[in-house]
Write a protein that holds these residues in place. Sequence first.
Motif, PDB file in Angstrom:
ATOM      1  N   LYS A 146       0.892  -0.982  -0.024  1.00 43.45           N
ATOM      2  CA  LYS A 146       0.103   0.025   0.007  1.00 43.45           C
ATOM      3  C   LYS A 146       0.944   1.274   0.009  1.00 43.45           C
ATOM      4  O   LYS A 146       0.769   2.218  -0.806  1.00 43.45           O
ATOM      5  CB  LYS A 146      -1.024  -0.191   1.187  1.00 43.45           C
ATOM      6  N   SER A 166      -1.592   9.882   9.814  1.00 41.31           N
ATOM      7  CA  SER A 166      -2.174   9.199  10.719  1.00 41.31           C
ATOM      8  C   SER A 166      -1.510   9.506  12.322  1.00 41.31           C
ATOM      9  O   SER A 166      -0.203   9.554  11.999  1.00 41.31           O
ATOM     10  CB  SER A 166      -2.392   7.733  10.770  1.00 41.31           C
ATOM     11  N   ARG A 170       2.592   3.105  17.793  1.00 39.39           N
ATOM     12  CA  ARG A 170       4.030   2.381  17.531  1.00 39.39           C
ATOM     13  C   ARG A 170       5.209   3.361  17.287  1.00 39.39           C
ATOM     14  O   ARG A 170       5.183   4.624  17.372  1.00 39.39           O
ATOM     15  CB  ARG A 170       3.752   1.595  16.360  1.00 39.39           C
ATOM     16  N   ARG A 173      10.224   3.911  12.959  1.00 37.97           N
ATOM     17  CA  ARG A 173      11.155   3.043  12.182  1.00 37.97           C
ATOM     18  C   ARG A 173      12.140   4.000  11.869  1.00 37.97           C
ATOM     19  O   ARG A 173      12.023   5.257  12.113  1.00 37.97           O
ATOM     20  CB  ARG A 173      10.627   2.515  11.066  1.00 37.97           C
ATOM     21  N   TYR A 182       4.025   9.651  10.081  1.00 36.76           N
ATOM     22  CA  TYR A 182       2.940   9.332  11.293  1.00 36.76           C
ATOM     23  C   TYR A 182       3.159  10.494  11.918  1.00 36.76           C
ATOM     24  O   TYR A 182       4.262  11.008  12.219  1.00 36.76           O
ATOM     25  CB  TYR A 182       3.248   7.867  11.898  1.00 36.76           C
ATOM     26  N   GLU A 201     -11.672   8.134  12.535  1.00 37.17           N
ATOM     27  CA  GLU A 201     -11.453   6.483  12.839  1.00 37.17           C
ATOM     28  C   GLU A 201     -10.322   6.266  13.594  1.00 37.17           C
ATOM     29  O   GLU A 201      -9.411   6.981  13.591  1.00 37.17           O
ATOM     30  CB  GLU A 201     -11.609   5.703  11.500  1.00 37.17           C
ATOM     31  N   ALA A 203      -8.075   2.529  15.336  1.00 35.18           N
ATOM     32  CA  ALA A 203      -8.186   0.942  15.502  1.00 35.18           C
ATOM     33  C   ALA A 203      -7.184   0.537  16.065  1.00 35.18           C
ATOM     34  O   ALA A 203      -5.902   1.194  16.122  1.00 35.18           O
ATOM     35  CB  ALA A 203      -8.574   0.147  14.270  1.00 35.18           C
ATOM     36  N   TYR A 210      -4.018   2.865  16.157  1.00 37.77           N
ATOM     37  CA  TYR A 210      -3.471   3.919  14.814  1.00 37.77           C
ATOM     38  C   TYR A 210      -4.897   4.587  14.737  1.00 37.77           C
ATOM     39  O   TYR A 210      -6.098   4.159  14.941  1.00 37.77           O
ATOM     40  CB  TYR A 210      -3.327   3.187  13.778  1.00 37.77           C
ATOM     41  N   GLY A 211      -5.048   5.966  14.156  1.00 35.97           N
ATOM     42  CA  GLY A 211      -6.102   6.784  13.908  1.00 35.97           C
ATOM     43  C   GLY A 211      -5.799   7.649  12.769  1.00 35.97           C
ATOM     44  O   GLY A 211      -4.917   8.447  12.961  1.00 35.97           O
ATOM     45  N   THR A 212      -6.993   8.139  12.416  1.00 35.22           N
ATOM     46  CA  THR A 212      -6.897   9.286  11.429  1.00 35.22           C
ATOM     47  C   THR A 212      -7.573  10.332  11.966  1.00 35.22           C
ATOM     48  O   THR A 212      -8.932  10.254  12.225  1.00 35.22           O
ATOM     49  CB  THR A 212      -7.746   8.820   9.855  1.00 35.22           C
ATOM     50  N   ASP A 230      -4.109   5.544   4.159  1.00 35.32           N
ATOM     51  CA  ASP A 230      -3.876   4.305   4.304  1.00 35.32           C
ATOM     52  C   ASP A 230      -4.086   3.626   5.642  1.00 35.32           C
ATOM     53  O   ASP A 230      -3.456   3.932   6.652  1.00 35.32           O
ATOM     54  CB  ASP A 230      -2.030   4.378   3.880  1.00 35.32           C
ATOM     55  N   ILE A 231      -5.135   2.724   5.425  1.00 37.92           N
ATOM     56  CA  ILE A 231      -5.592   2.565   6.999  1.00 37.92           C
ATOM     57  C   ILE A 231      -6.052   0.942   6.805  1.00 37.92           C
ATOM     58  O   ILE A 231      -6.257   0.443   5.753  1.00 37.92           O
ATOM     59  CB  ILE A 231      -6.844   3.239   7.287  1.00 37.92           C
ATOM     60  N   ASP A 232      -6.282   0.488   8.162  1.00 38.84           N
ATOM     61  CA  ASP A 232      -6.425  -1.208   7.938  1.00 38.84           C
ATOM     62  C   ASP A 232      -7.969  -1.449   7.918  1.00 38.84           C
ATOM     63  O   ASP A 232      -8.815  -0.390   7.695  1.00 38.84           O
ATOM     64  CB  ASP A 232      -6.055  -1.759   9.436  1.00 38.84           C
ATOM     65  N   GLY A 235     -10.399   0.264  10.156  1.00 34.20           N
ATOM     66  CA  GLY A 235     -10.437   1.690  10.097  1.00 34.20           C
ATOM     67  C   GLY A 235     -11.478   2.008   8.686  1.00 34.20           C
ATOM     68  O   GLY A 235     -12.155   2.796   8.586  1.00 34.20           O
ATOM     69  N   ARG A 277       1.805 -10.059  12.437  1.00 33.54           N
ATOM     70  CA  ARG A 277       1.075  -9.206  10.924  1.00 33.54           C
ATOM     71  C   ARG A 277       0.715 -10.340  10.163  1.00 33.54           C
ATOM     72  O   ARG A 277      -0.593 -10.303   9.574  1.00 33.54           O
ATOM     73  CB  ARG A 277       2.110  -8.425  10.318  1.00 33.54           C
TER      74      ARG A 277
HETATM   75  N1  LIG Z   1      -7.192   2.071  11.341  1.00 34.53           N
HETATM   76  C1  LIG Z   1      -5.997   2.609  10.963  1.00 34.53           C
HETATM   77  N2  LIG Z   1      -5.363   2.013  10.295  1.00 34.53           N
HETATM   78  C2  LIG Z   1      -4.127   2.502  10.080  1.00 34.53           C
HETATM   79  C3  LIG Z   1      -3.719   3.975  10.131  1.00 34.53           C
HETATM   80  N3  LIG Z   1      -2.607   4.292   9.865  1.00 34.53           N
HETATM   81  C4  LIG Z   1      -1.973   3.154   9.508  1.00 34.53           C
HETATM   82  N4  LIG Z   1      -2.878   2.140   9.610  1.00 34.53           N
HETATM   83  C5  LIG Z   1      -2.722   0.653   9.308  1.00 34.53           C
HETATM   84  O1  LIG Z   1      -1.871  -0.056  10.260  1.00 34.53           O
HETATM   85  C6  LIG Z   1      -1.037  -0.932   9.706  1.00 34.53           C
HETATM   86  C7  LIG Z   1       0.160  -1.246   9.936  1.00 34.53           C
HETATM   87  O2  LIG Z   1       0.858   0.112   9.472  1.00 34.53           O
HETATM   88  P1  LIG Z   1       2.573   0.145   9.864  1.00 34.53           P
HETATM   89  O3  LIG Z   1       2.983   1.535   9.547  1.00 34.53           O
HETATM   90  O4  LIG Z   1       2.900   0.009  11.324  1.00 34.53           O
HETATM   91  O5  LIG Z   1       3.212  -1.006   8.974  1.00 34.53           O
HETATM   92  C8  LIG Z   1      -1.282  -0.959   7.897  1.00 34.53           C
HETATM   93  O6  LIG Z   1      -2.133  -1.873   7.475  1.00 34.53           O
HETATM   94  C9  LIG Z   1      -1.835   0.443   7.900  1.00 34.53           C
HETATM   95  O7  LIG Z   1      -2.937   0.523   6.800  1.00 34.53           O
HETATM   96  C10 LIG Z   1      -5.066   4.534  10.897  1.00 34.53           C
HETATM   97  O8  LIG Z   1      -4.824   5.814  10.717  1.00 34.53           O
HETATM   98  N5  LIG Z   1      -5.990   3.948  10.963  1.00 34.53           N
END
Ligand SMILES: Nc1nc2c(ncn2[C@@H]2O[C@H](COP(=O)(O)O)[C@@H](O)[C@H]2O)c(=O)[nH]1
Length: 380
Positions: A146, A166, A170, A173, A182, A201, A203, A210-212, A230-232, A235, A277
Motif C-alpha cells: 500500500k 495518521s 507504535r 522506524r 505518522y 476513525e 483501531a 492507529y487513527g486518522t 492508508d488504513i486497516d 478503519g 502481522r
Molecule cells: N485504522 C487505521 N489503520 C492505520 C492507520 N494508519 C496506518 N494504519 C494501518 O496500520 C497497519 C500497520 O501500519 P505500519 O505503518 O505499522 O506498518 C497498516 O495496515 C496500515 O494500513 C490509521 O490511521 N487508522
Amino acid sequence: MGEAPAFLVDDMQKSFSDRFDLKLKGFETATVIGSKTYVINGTDGPTSSGVRVFNKSTGEWVIPTVLGTKPKSLKGHSSVVLNEDRILIIKNNSKSNECVWFLEVDTQFIRDQKMKCDTEVVAWSKGVIGNSEQPVVISGPSGVGKGTLINKLMKDFPTMFGFSVSHTTRLAREKEINGEHYHFTKRSVMEEEIKSGRFLEFAAVHGNLYGTSIESVDVVADAGKRCILDIDVQGARSVRASSLEAVFIFVRPPSFEELENRLRARGTETEEQIQKRLRNAKAELEQGKSPGLFDHILVNDDLEACYERLKNLLGISESKNFAPKTPSKVFDLPVDFTLTKVSEKIIIKNAEQEIVLDLSLMKGGAPGRTRGLEMHVNYD
Ligand SMILES: Nc1nc2c(ncn2[C@@H]2O[C@H](COP(=O)(O)O)[C@@H](O)[C@H]2O)c(=O)[nH]1
Ligand SMILES: Nc1ncnc2c1ncn2[C@@H]1O[C@H](COP(=O)(O)OP(=O)(O)OP(=O)(O)O)[C@@H](O)[C@H]1O
C-alpha cells in the motif's frame, strides 16, 4: 409549487430570548430546537466550551461535550435551525470561505456519540463552498505494498494528492519522520484525544493504536488536494460508516507466500511482529471480501502493472498532472446583516448587499466538513 415562507431569524431569536429571559451576553445567540435552547457564545477563551444548552422540560442548563474544531471567533454571528438537527452559523465581518459553520445537535453522528458517552453532545463542522474530489481509502494486509503504491502516486502527482498523516502509538522506524509518515504519540494522549472526538476513525492494529484525525483529512482538502488514507480494514469500515464519502480500495497480494516474503524483505519488523502481522493478514484478507465494503480490489503482483490499474481507477494518466482546484472566489461578508431562510437558501442581507447561500447540495458533516455549499452575491 409556491416558495416556502421566509423566516427572519434575528427577529425570532430576539423575541424568544425576551420571552424566556435567557439574559444573553454580548455576542451570544439562542436557538430553539424542540425543548432545547442552544446558546452559542462568542468568546474564545480556552476554557469556554462555547455552547450551553437550556432544557425546557427539566428547567436545567447543561454544558455539553463539544466535538470538532470550533470556529476561531464568533464575536458577531447569526444562527438558524436546519432540519431540526443542526444550527447554521454565519460569522459577521468575515470572508466567504470562513464564515459558514454548523453546530450539529441531533444528526446520526451526534446520536451515535450520545450513546457512547451518555451526555449531551454537540459537534462543530465547518462549511465548505464547493466540492472536492472524494478521498481515497487504501487498505490491505501489512506488507502488500500500500505504502509503495501511495508513494508512487504522491511522487508522480504531487499537486493532485495529499497523504492523510495518521496518529500511531507504535515506535518510529529508523527512517520515519514525525509529522510526515505518522504523528507518533503516547497511548494515554491518543486515548484522551479519541475521547474528545478528534478522530474520524481509530483501531488497534498489530498491538498498537492507529487513527486518522479529522484535521489530517481537512488539511489535505484545504490544500485543494485529493486525500489518500492508508488504513486497516477496521478503519475502512469506520470510515464507510461515517459521513466522509470516499472511494475504498483493497489491495491483495498475489499469494500469501509472496506477502510473507515482502514483509521479511522489508526488514522493519522482528520475527515475532512478522508472525503477528501474518496472522492478522489472514483475517484481513477474508474481511476484504465483505460485501459493500470495498469498491475496488487490486492485486499487487507486478508493481508497475498494479500502479497502472490504480491510476486508471482513479481516472488519471501519466500525461496530465493536475493543478489544485481553483478555489471559489472569496469575498467579504458585511459587518451587520439579517439572515432569512427561504426553502434551501439562506439570504444574508443588509441595506447595501444581498448574498445567497445555497444549501441544496449540502453533504458530509461532523466529524468532517460540510461540503457542497454554494454562495454568491446577488446583483439582481
Ligand atoms: N485504522 C487505521 N489503520 C492505520 C492507520 N494508519 C496506518 N494504519 C494501518 O496500520 C497497519 C500497520 O501500519 P505500519 O505503518 O505499522 O506498518 C497498516 O495496515 C496500515 O494500513 C490509521 O490511521 N487508522
Ligand atoms: N509489487 C511488488 N512486488 C514486489 N515487492 C513489492 C511490491 N510492492 C511492494 N513491494 C515491497 O514490499 C514491501 C512492503 O511494501 P509496503 O511497505 O509498501 O507495504 P504496506 O502494505 O504499506 O505495509 P504496512 O501496512 O505494514 O505499512 C516493501 O519492501 C516494498 O518495496
